[in-house]
Design an enzyme around this catalytic site. Sequence first.
Site, mmCIF file in Angstrom:
data_model
loop_
_atom_site.group_PDB
_atom_site.id
_atom_site.type_symbol
_atom_site.label_atom_id
_atom_site.label_comp_id
_atom_site.label_asym_id
_atom_site.label_seq_id
_atom_site.Cartn_x
_atom_site.Cartn_y
_atom_site.Cartn_z
ATOM 1 N N TYR A 121 0.827 -1.213 0.000
ATOM 2 C CA TYR A 121 0.000 0.000 0.000
ATOM 3 C C TYR A 121 0.857 1.258 0.000
ATOM 4 O O TYR A 121 0.650 2.182 -0.793
ATOM 5 C CB TYR A 121 -0.920 -0.019 1.221
ATOM 6 C CG TYR A 121 -1.650 1.275 1.478
ATOM 7 C CD1 TYR A 121 -2.833 1.580 0.802
ATOM 8 C CD2 TYR A 121 -1.173 2.190 2.419
ATOM 9 C CE1 TYR A 121 -3.511 2.766 1.048
ATOM 10 C CE2 TYR A 121 -1.847 3.367 2.666
ATOM 11 C CZ TYR A 121 -3.009 3.650 1.981
ATOM 12 O OH TYR A 121 -3.668 4.834 2.231
ATOM 13 N N ALA A 133 4.075 1.686 -0.804
ATOM 14 C CA ALA A 133 4.872 1.843 -2.018
ATOM 15 C C ALA A 133 4.027 2.408 -3.159
ATOM 16 O O ALA A 133 4.469 3.288 -3.909
ATOM 17 C CB ALA A 133 5.480 0.498 -2.427
ATOM 18 N N LYS A 180 1.291 4.234 -2.897
ATOM 19 C CA LYS A 180 0.934 5.623 -2.607
ATOM 20 C C LYS A 180 2.138 6.550 -2.780
ATOM 21 O O LYS A 180 1.983 7.721 -3.178
ATOM 22 C CB LYS A 180 0.381 5.734 -1.189
ATOM 23 C CG LYS A 180 -1.005 5.156 -1.013
ATOM 24 C CD LYS A 180 -2.061 5.925 -1.791
ATOM 25 C CE LYS A 180 -3.466 5.482 -1.432
ATOM 26 N NZ LYS A 180 -4.509 6.244 -2.154
ATOM 27 N N THR A 219 -13.292 4.193 8.565
ATOM 28 C CA THR A 219 -13.776 3.797 7.251
ATOM 29 C C THR A 219 -13.794 2.277 7.189
ATOM 30 O O THR A 219 -13.299 1.596 8.099
ATOM 31 C CB THR A 219 -12.866 4.335 6.137
ATOM 32 O OG1 THR A 219 -11.576 3.703 6.239
ATOM 33 C CG2 THR A 219 -12.692 5.849 6.233
#
Length: 254
Positions: A160, A162, A164, A196
Amino acid sequence: MNHPIGEQTVLITGAGRGLGAAIATAFAREGARVAINYRHSRNHAEALAASIGPQAAVYQADVSDAQAVQELVARVADELGPPTTLVHNALANFRFNGEARKHLDTLQWSDVAAQGEVAVGGLINALRALDEHFTTHQGGRVITVGTNLFHNPVVPYHDYTAAKAALMAMTRTAARELGPRGVTVNMVAGGLLRTTDASAATPEAVFDLIASQTPLGHVTTPEELADAVLFFASPWARAVTGQTLIVDGGLVCD
């Protein structure tokens, strides 16, 4: 393009629920026309559009599919008006659960690539589809959604983070290329959000720990992050591009 938010047509990827839904609600509150993109969350997306009213519509598309994104943008232009603003929020399937994350001994390149297809590939597809509309409007606004984890990887979500980080790089290079055309490209980088679907797997103790380390004393909400997105879409940010704004209550200082 320096239109007030109320005059904008905003396409939000991954807007069916969670942070995307909060961003859609924030733009609608300011009077914008809102295109709610979703991949699987049809019921959530339709309920959100119904709560907003006639200024919102839902559009199913997988942003990693270039042809689907071209068709998505064409439908938005026909039904809501040519898009002026893109918020790229779509996230590949991911759960923020440090206990279940992949460690380096099990991580595969395919894990990183799957995140990158949506984070970076989705942005590329959307920018290509929006190209003619940026020309028509003599500018535009692009806001990407990043993370504070590439500044402080307190939990090493390798795939995730990397993806972003690559999205942040693409945000900056796109800002350089699109700037002469009047398009600004910026990133809002949040931390853990309370709460979330993606962060629901995070133990309550982790939320409490982060809150205790944050100067504001609480974990950032989706609504708070959404307000920062509005800033980058507004005329007030007309001279700001290629920037990453960390919105996490001061937990991380860039």
